[in-house]
Design a protein around this motif. Structure first.
Motif, mmCIF file in Angstrom:
data_model
loop_
_atom_site.group_PDB
_atom_site.id
_atom_site.type_symbol
_atom_site.label_atom_id
_atom_site.label_comp_id
_atom_site.label_asym_id
_atom_site.label_seq_id
_atom_site.Cartn_x
_atom_site.Cartn_y
_atom_site.Cartn_z
ATOM 1 N N GLU A 160 38.021 46.216 29.104
ATOM 2 C CA GLU A 160 38.265 47.053 30.268
ATOM 3 C C GLU A 160 37.004 47.204 31.111
ATOM 4 O OE1 GLU A 160 40.060 49.004 33.157
ATOM 5 O OE2 GLU A 160 41.075 48.042 31.462
ATOM 6 N N ARG A 164 36.752 46.195 34.982
ATOM 7 C CA ARG A 164 36.283 47.155 35.983
ATOM 8 C C ARG A 164 35.140 46.565 36.803
ATOM 9 N NH1 ARG A 164 36.801 50.700 39.842
ATOM 10 N NH2 ARG A 164 35.240 52.359 39.863
ATOM 11 N N ASP A 167 36.567 44.013 39.148
ATOM 12 C CA ASP A 167 37.297 44.672 40.237
ATOM 13 C C ASP A 167 36.343 45.165 41.320
ATOM 14 O OD1 ASP A 167 39.737 44.252 39.049
ATOM 15 O OD2 ASP A 167 39.898 46.281 38.207
#
Length: 304
Positions: A160, A164, A167
């Motif tokens: 994750e 992140r 992103d």
């Protein structure tokens, strides 16, 4: 180590008449090329040859760009090698090659008490580089990480975090005031003498036009991998204190820091290979993978 006869003839043709090559050594620490130190009766020189197959198509451009920049730096009185000749086709040296003078000093990447002092010197020198104005236009920077192509380490339990980070760079690049960039400025491309004084900057093959933040980010990533996040941030602060101009908003600063850090995924093998060759055997691919992941988390917590 010896030069083959054809390379030796070409090299001697670029040196003063009567020069003899007394010894040849491979200089450690580089990744993109074979770098040989030439000890001659006329002094010391460096022969850079672009040997990596994956760089074959770019070798002509890289050496042409470095030659242009070295001439500009010489005219500006900036401490960098002086170019003596190029074999852009590789017909004479076997690979595209550049012959240049050798600067005094050596690469210093030890995790010792002097690392902080060296980081301050790096910051001041990079700020000075960004104040230079090349007489000829340079290509715009090329990012080394692309959303959708980031390679996450296979063993990570923090997928994750990687998503992140990716992103946060999946958008149009922020607008920036353009600067002359070294583009590969880091401790492996800076020389120091026995007193700890910075004697010069090498490897200008990636010089380009772009945001100062990206040059700073690249060195900051390298320092984080070599010495930890605290020294990395101390370098950024010292760059600002030396007059360097960076983005003032946190989101933009984070974008450039992550864009560079993600280019090392998943295990920073390029930097690690060179650093282990310089004695940092502690920096294994697994150690660097964990350090990079920690650095990504630190950046997002601090600036996100």
């Amino acid at each position: 180590m010896e030069l083959d006869p054809k390379t030796r003839r070409w090299t001697l043709s670029r040196l003063p008449p009567g020069t003899e090559i007394l010894a040849v050594e491979e200089l450690r620490g580089g990744w993109s090329s074979l770098v040989r130190g030439l000890h001659t009766s006329d002094g010391d020189y460096v022969l850079r040859s672009m040997t990596r197959p994956e760089l074959a198509e770019r070798a002509h451009d890289m050496l042409t760009r470095e030659t242009l920049v070295l001439r500009m730096l010489e005219s500006a009185g900036f401490p960098a090698p002086r170019t003596l000749g190029t074999d852009l086709s590789g017909d004479q040296c076997g690979w595209p090659s550049l012959l240049m003078t050798r600067l005094p000093g050596r690469v210093e990447i030890g995790d010792d008490g002097a690392a902080g002092t060296r980081a301050l010197a790096l910051a001041r020198r990079l700020a000075a580089i960004h104040r230079l104005r090349p007489p000829s236009p340079l290509p715009e920077y090329v990012p080394w990480a692309w959303p959708g192509e980031i390679k996450y380490p296979g063993h990570t339990v923090h997928a994750e975090l990687w998503r992140r980070a990716e992103d946060l760079i999946t958008r149009n690049p922020p607008r920036y005031p353009g600067r002359f960039l070294h583009r590969d400025f880091h401790p492996g491309n800076v020389l120091f003498d026995d007193t700890g004084a910075l004697t010069g900057v090498i490897d200008w093959t990636e010089s380009s036009y772009g945001p100062a933040d990206l040059d700073v980010a690249h060195c900051a990533t390298m320092l984080a991998l070599l010495h930890g996040d605290a020294l990395s941030d101390a370098f950024v602060d010292a760059y600002r204190a030396a007059g360097g101009q960076l983005a003032t908003d946190r989101a933009t600063h984070l974008y450039w820091r992550l864009l560079d850090a993600l280019s090392f995924a998943p295990d920073a093998p390029n930097a690690g290979e060179a650093w282990r060759g310089l004695g940092r055997h502690d920096l294994t691919p697994d150690v660097l993978a964990r350090a990079l992941e920690r650095h990504l988390g630190y950046l997002i917590r601090t600036f996100g």
